[in-house]
Design an enzyme around this catalytic site. Structure first.
Site, PDB file in Angstrom:
ATOM      1  N   GLU A 153      13.761 -12.125 -19.120  1.00 53.58           N
ATOM      2  CA  GLU A 153      12.935 -12.137 -17.896  1.00 53.58           C
ATOM      3  C   GLU A 153      13.275 -13.351 -17.029  1.00 53.58           C
ATOM      4  O   GLU A 153      12.408 -13.948 -16.398  1.00 53.58           O
ATOM      5  CB  GLU A 153      11.450 -12.132 -18.289  1.00 53.58           C
ATOM      6  CG  GLU A 153      10.539 -11.430 -17.311  1.00 53.58           C
ATOM      7  CD  GLU A 153      10.998 -10.019 -16.980  1.00 53.58           C
ATOM      8  OE1 GLU A 153      11.392  -9.835 -15.826  1.00 53.58           O
ATOM      9  OE2 GLU A 153      10.965  -9.131 -17.846  1.00 53.58           O
TER      10      GLU A 153
HETATM   11  C1  FAD Z   1      15.982  -9.636 -27.182  1.00 54.92           C
HETATM   12  C2  FAD Z   1      16.363  -9.435 -25.763  1.00 54.92           C
HETATM   13  C3  FAD Z   1      15.741  -8.461 -25.021  1.00 54.92           C
HETATM   14  C4  FAD Z   1      16.114  -8.236 -23.695  1.00 54.92           C
HETATM   15  N1  FAD Z   1      15.531  -7.217 -22.992  1.00 54.92           N
HETATM   16  C5  FAD Z   1      16.011  -6.900 -21.764  1.00 54.92           C
HETATM   17  C6  FAD Z   1      15.536  -5.737 -21.073  1.00 54.92           C
HETATM   18  O1  FAD Z   1      14.651  -5.028 -21.552  1.00 54.92           O
HETATM   19  N2  FAD Z   1      16.092  -5.442 -19.877  1.00 54.92           N
HETATM   20  C7  FAD Z   1      17.071  -6.202 -19.314  1.00 54.92           C
HETATM   21  O2  FAD Z   1      17.532  -5.870 -18.243  1.00 54.92           O
HETATM   22  N3  FAD Z   1      17.538  -7.308 -19.945  1.00 54.92           N
HETATM   23  C8  FAD Z   1      17.038  -7.671 -21.144  1.00 54.92           C
HETATM   24  N4  FAD Z   1      17.518  -8.776 -21.803  1.00 54.92           N
HETATM   25  C9  FAD Z   1      18.547  -9.566 -21.183  1.00 54.92           C
HETATM   26  C10 FAD Z   1      18.056 -10.906 -20.685  1.00 54.92           C
HETATM   27  O3  FAD Z   1      17.244 -10.739 -19.574  1.00 54.92           O
HETATM   28  C11 FAD Z   1      19.299 -11.762 -20.431  1.00 54.92           C
HETATM   29  O4  FAD Z   1      19.799 -12.140 -21.694  1.00 54.92           O
HETATM   30  C12 FAD Z   1      19.001 -12.956 -19.575  1.00 54.92           C
HETATM   31  O5  FAD Z   1      18.743 -12.551 -18.278  1.00 54.92           O
HETATM   32  C13 FAD Z   1      20.164 -13.946 -19.561  1.00 54.92           C
HETATM   33  O6  FAD Z   1      21.370 -13.313 -19.307  1.00 54.92           O
HETATM   34  P1  FAD Z   1      22.623 -13.583 -20.270  1.00 54.92           P
HETATM   35  O7  FAD Z   1      22.184 -13.367 -21.652  1.00 54.92           O
HETATM   36  O8  FAD Z   1      23.757 -12.796 -19.759  1.00 54.92           O
HETATM   37  O9  FAD Z   1      22.896 -15.119 -20.133  1.00 54.92           O
HETATM   38  P2  FAD Z   1      23.711 -15.833 -18.947  1.00 54.92           P
HETATM   39  O10 FAD Z   1      23.244 -15.330 -17.642  1.00 54.92           O
HETATM   40  O11 FAD Z   1      25.146 -15.764 -19.252  1.00 54.92           O
HETATM   41  O12 FAD Z   1      23.200 -17.318 -19.110  1.00 54.92           O
HETATM   42  C14 FAD Z   1      23.714 -18.216 -20.106  1.00 54.92           C
HETATM   43  C15 FAD Z   1      23.153 -19.605 -19.832  1.00 54.92           C
HETATM   44  O13 FAD Z   1      23.580 -20.037 -18.542  1.00 54.92           O
HETATM   45  C16 FAD Z   1      22.464 -20.370 -17.741  1.00 54.92           C
HETATM   46  N5  FAD Z   1      22.718 -19.944 -16.363  1.00 54.92           N
HETATM   47  C17 FAD Z   1      23.272 -18.794 -15.942  1.00 54.92           C
HETATM   48  N6  FAD Z   1      23.320 -18.776 -14.605  1.00 54.92           N
HETATM   49  C18 FAD Z   1      22.791 -19.921 -14.169  1.00 54.92           C
HETATM   50  C19 FAD Z   1      22.552 -20.496 -12.890  1.00 54.92           C
HETATM   51  N7  FAD Z   1      22.846 -19.856 -11.763  1.00 54.92           N
HETATM   52  N8  FAD Z   1      21.989 -21.717 -12.830  1.00 54.92           N
HETATM   53  C20 FAD Z   1      21.646 -22.371 -13.949  1.00 54.92           C
HETATM   54  N9  FAD Z   1      21.842 -21.883 -15.184  1.00 54.92           N
HETATM   55  C21 FAD Z   1      22.402 -20.675 -15.294  1.00 54.92           C
HETATM   56  C22 FAD Z   1      21.288 -19.639 -18.328  1.00 54.92           C
HETATM   57  O14 FAD Z   1      20.069 -20.294 -18.048  1.00 54.92           O
HETATM   58  C23 FAD Z   1      21.628 -19.642 -19.810  1.00 54.92           C
HETATM   59  O15 FAD Z   1      21.188 -20.841 -20.386  1.00 54.92           O
HETATM   60  C24 FAD Z   1      17.118  -9.040 -23.107  1.00 54.92           C
HETATM   61  C25 FAD Z   1      17.720 -10.053 -23.855  1.00 54.92           C
HETATM   62  C26 FAD Z   1      17.364 -10.249 -25.164  1.00 54.92           C
HETATM   63  C27 FAD Z   1      18.051 -11.323 -25.949  1.00 54.92           C
END
Ligand code: FAD
Length: 617
Positions: A442
Site C-alpha cells: 500500500e
Molecule cells: C505480501 C504482499 C502483498 C501485496 N499485495 C498487493 C496487492 O494486493 N496488490 C498490489 O497491487 N500489490 C500488492 N503488493 C505489492 C506491494 O504494494 C509492493 O511490494 C510495494 O508497492 C513495493 O513495490 P516493490 O516491491 O516493487 O518495491 P520497489 O518499488 O522496488 O521498492 C524497493 C525499495 O525502494 C524504495 N523506493 C522505490 N521507489 C522509491 C522512490 N521513488 N523514492 C524513495 N524510495 C523508493 C522503496 O521504498 C523500497 O524500500 C503486495 C506485496 C506484498 C509483499
C-alpha cells in the site's frame, strides 16, 4: 495457542470518552444508531475475533497456502470459518444497509478491522479485500456493475483484489504495462500482475479483480491508466457463473509471514481472451484508486496497531505469570521469594513503552478515521473539506508510523518473553513476521514519507498542517494549569514547537530547490511527526482520565496519592484511568524530549548519504 485479546475497554475509551463519537449518532445518516448498539457491535466483533478467528491463526500460519496447477488451496480450517464470518455480517460493517453493509460510522470499520486483523489477518485478508474492491465499485461503478458484482462481494459470496503491482512496477505504479484493447462492450486485458493478495484461492466461487491497465493509445504516465473489473469467472446476464475468463495464477509467494493469505502472480489474457469492464472514467483509474487510498492506508497502519496490541497484551499476561529472580533488594538472599518478571524495572519499562505506543497509535488511527466521518457528515462544505484534508494529512503517518512502530513494539513483546518469545508456541514471533509486510505494501513507508512532505504538508499552502497545530496549541493551553499534567504538556508544547520549526525548515529547502536533502529527511520527519501526534493523543487521554479519576476519588473518599493507589488496586476502572495518566507522563518524559535532538539531526545538513559515490557504500 490462539489466544487473542481484543482491548475493548481502550477502544470504548477512545470512542466515547476521548473523541466523543456519540455526537455522530442519533442524527442524520446515523439517525437510528445509538451508543448501546455500537457497544454491542464492539462486543460481538471482539467475541468473534477471540473465539472464532484466533483459534485458526496457528493452523493458517503452519499450513499456509498450497499452489497446484494454477489453483491455490487455503488452510482447510478457513472454509467453515469464512462461511460463519459472512453469515455474521462482518464483511461490510460500513456501507449503507441497502447495499449490504451494517451502516456503521467509518471509525467503527477501523475498530472491527483492529480486532479481526489482530486475531488472524491471514484469514481476514480474504473478506477484507472483497470489501475493499467492492468499495471501488460502490464509488465508481455503474448500477449494473453494482448489481452484478458489488452486492456479491459485500456478502462475501465472491472475493476481490486490487491489482496494481507488476514485476517492473512496484512503487512506480505509473510504469505499469498491462494493456486493455477495446472489443465491443468490453476490453481485452493483457498483462501480468505480481504480489496480488487473495489473487487466487478456493474460498469463494468467483474473484473480482480491480485491475489497473492502459487502454491502447492512452497517454503515457499516470494520466493514461484506467481501472477495470476483471472477474475470474465471467458472469452471465442472469447473474450465474459462465466461462473462465483467461486469468491464470502462475504461483504464490513463500513469505516471511501471513502464510494463510495467498500472494499471487496473475497472468491476464495469455490466450487473448480476458474480458475487462471499465470502472470509472477512461484514463481516470489511478485517481479512482487514490480516492480510496486513504482508507486502504489507514487499514494497513491498523495492522501494526492491531498486532502490536495483541502482542503487548500477551506479553503483559506472560510477565504477570513468569517467575524469575527476586526483587532487587533481596538479590543476595538465596531463600528470597522468586517473583513474577513484571516486578523487574527493565520489564516494566518495556511494558509501559508498549502500552504507551500501542494506545497512542490506536487513538491516532481512530482520530484519523473519525476525521473521515466528520468529513462525510458535517453540514458546512468548508468543514467537510477541512476534516477530509486533515485525514489526508494524517494518513501517511497512520500508515507508516503505525506499521513501523507496531513492528518495533512487537519486537519488545518478544523481549519480554525471553527465549520463549522466539518460539512458535507463544505466537508473538508470528505477529512480528505477519506485521513486517505492512511497512511495504500500500505504498512503502519511504513513499509515505515522500507523500507527507512532498504533498500533504503543502496542502492549501500549509493551512491544513497549521490548523492541526492550532488545535494542539489550544489543547496545550487548556492543560497548562493542570497540576497533574502541566510538566508533561510542557514537553508536548516544546515538541510541537520543534515540529513546526523543522516543517518550515524542510519546506524552505524544498522551495529553495534542495529537494534531495528534504527527501533524505522525509522519513525521520514522518516518524517524529508521529511521535508528536501520539504524545498529543496520550495527553488528551490523560486529561480525560485524570478528571474521571478525581471524581472517583472524591466519591470514594480516597485522598492523596496513597488513596489513589488503593482505589486503583481495588477498582479496575480506577486502575485503567491511572494507567492512562502514567502512560502519557512516561511518553512525554521519555519520548517527546527526543524530538528536539531528532529535529537537530534533520537540520544538520549532513549530506553523506546523498553525495557519496555508489562505490563508497
Ligand atoms: C505480501 C504482499 C502483498 C501485496 N499485495 C498487493 C496487492 O494486493 N496488490 C498490489 O497491487 N500489490 C500488492 N503488493 C505489492 C506491494 O504494494 C509492493 O511490494 C510495494 O508497492 C513495493 O513495490 P516493490 O516491491 O516493487 O518495491 P520497489 O518499488 O522496488 O521498492 C524497493 C525499495 O525502494 C524504495 N523506493 C522505490 N521507489 C522509491 C522512490 N521513488 N523514492 C524513495 N524510495 C523508493 C522503496 O521504498 C523500497 O524500500 C503486495 C506485496 C506484498 C509483499
Amino acid at each position: 495457542m490462539g489466544t487473542y485479546q481484543a482491548n475493548t475497554r481502550d477502544v470504548r475509551f477512545v470512542l466515547w470518552e476521548q473523541l466523543e463519537v456519540q455526537t455522530l449518532l442519533g442524527t442524520g445518516r446515523y439517525q437510528d444508531l445509538d451508543q448501546a448498539t455500537v457497544d454491542m457491535v464492539i462486543e460481538e466483533a471482539a467475541k468473534f475475533a477471540e473465539k472464532e478467528l484466533a483459534p485458526a491463526a496457528e493452523e493458517g500460519d503452519r499450513v499456509g497456502c498450497r499452489f497446484e496447477k494454477g489453483r491455490v488451496f487455503v488452510p482447510e480450517c478457513y472454509h467453515d470459518l469464512y462461511r460463519r464470518f459472512c453469515e455474521a455480517g462482518w464483511v461490510n460493517v460500513y456501507s449503507d444497509p441497502a447495499l449490504g453493509g451494517q451502516g456503521l460510522p467509518y471509525v467503527m470499520l477501523n475498530v472491527t478491522d483492529e480486532f479481526f486483523t489482530g486475531a488472524n489477518f491471514s484469514f481476514f485478508s480474504y473478506p477484507r479485500l472483497a470489501f475493499g474492491a467492492g468499495r471501488l465499485i460502490e464509488s465508481f461503478g455503474t448500477p449494473e456493475q453494482k448489481k452484478t458484482y458489488m452486492l456479491k462481494m459485500y456478502s462475501g459470496q465472491w472475493g476481490g483484489t486490487m491489482c496494481l503491482t507488476e514485476p517492473q512496477a512496484g512503487s512506480a505504479v505509473a510504469d505499469i504495462k498491462t494493456t486493455a484493447r477495446r472489443a465491443g462492450d468490453h476490453f481485452l486485458i493483457s498483462g501480468t500482475k505480481m504480489f496480488i493478495t487473495s489473487g487466487e484461492h478456493n474460498v469463494t466461487e468467483n474473484i473480482v479483480h480491480a485491475v489497473l491497465a492502459r487502454i491502447e493509445g492512452a497517454p503515457p504516465g499516470v494520466k493514461g491508466i484506467s481501472l477495470f473489473l476483471v472477474p475470474k469467472i465471467r458472469v452471465r446476464a442472469d447473474g450465474s457463473l459462465g466461462e473462465p475468463n483467461d486469468v491464470v495464477c502462475g504461483g504464490i509467494e513463500d513469505k516471511i509471514g501471513l502464510h494463510g493469505s495467498s500472494t499471487c502472480l496473475l497472468h491476464f489474457g495469455e490466450n487473448g481472451d480476458c474480458h475487462g469492464y471499465l470502472l470509472g472514467p477512461e484514463n481516470g483509474g489511478l485517481a479512482c484508486m487514490f480516492q480510496l487510498m486513504n482508507e486502504a492506508r489507514i487499514s494497513v497502519g491498523q495492522q501494526g496497531v492491531s498486532m502490536s496490541s495483541a502482542a503487548y497484551l500477551r506479553a503483559l499476561a506472560y510477565a504477570k505469570e513468569r517467575i524469575q529472580g527476586t526483587d532487587v533488594g533481596a538479590a543476595r538472599d538465596p531463600n528470597a521469594r522468586r517473583v513474577e518478571i513484571i516486578k523487574h524495572p527493565d520489564v516494566r519499562r518495556n511494558l509501559l513503552t508498549m502500552k504507551a505506543y500501542v494506545e497512542g497509535m490506536r487513538a491516532l488511527l481512530l482520530y484519523c478515521s473519525y476525521m473521515i466521518d466528520l468529513s462525510e457528515t458535517r453540514q458546512e462544505s468548508e468543514e467537510r473539506e477541512k476534516y477530509d484534508l486533515r485525514a489526508q494529512l494524517l494518513t501517511p503517518i497512520c500508515k507508516a508510523y503505525g506499521s513501523d512502530m507496531g513492528f518495533r513494539m512487537i519486537e519488545l513483546a518478544i523481549q519480554v518473553f525471553g527465549g520463549y518469545g522466539v518460539c512458535r508456541e507463544y505466537e508473538v514471533e508470528r505477529y512480528l513476521r505477519d506485521c513486517k509486510i505492512a511497512s511495504i505494501y500500500e505504498g512503502t513507508n519511504g513513499i509515505q514519507a515522500l507523500d507527507l512532505l512532498g504533498r500533504k504538508i503543502g496542502m492549501k499552502g500549509g493551512a491544513i498542517f497549521s490548523d492541526l497545530m492550532d488545535e494542539m496549541g489550544r489543547f496545550i493551553e487548556t492543560c497548562a494549569s493542570d497540576p497533574e499534567l502541566a510538566d508533561s504538556v510542557r514537553e508536548l508544547a516544546l515538541a510541537r514547537g520543534k515540529l513546526m520549526e523543522v516543517t518550515q525548515h524542510l519546506g524552505g529547502l524544498m522551495l529553495g530547490g534542495d529537494v534531495l536533502y528534504s527527501l533524505l529527511q522525509a522519513y525521520p520527519y514522518l516518524m517524529l511527526f508521529g511521535d508528536v501526534m501520539v504524545g498529543y493523543m496520550l495527553l488528551w487521554q490523560a486529561r480525560v482520565a485524570a478528571e474521571k479519576l478525581r471524581r472517583m476519588q472524591e466519591d470514594a473518599g480516597a485522598q492523596g496519592e496513597q488513596g489513589r493507589l488503593a482505589l486503583a488496586a481495588a477498582n479496575p476502572e480506577a486502575a485503567f484511568y491511572l494507567g492512562k495518566i502514567g502512560a502519557a507522563r512516561y511518553f512525554a518524559a521519555v519520548v517527546l524530549p527526543e524530538v528536539e535532538s531528532r529535529c537537530k539531526a534533520i537540520r544538520s545538513g549532513e549530506r553523506s548519504a546523498i553525495v557519496l559515490p555508489e562505490s563508497a557504500f
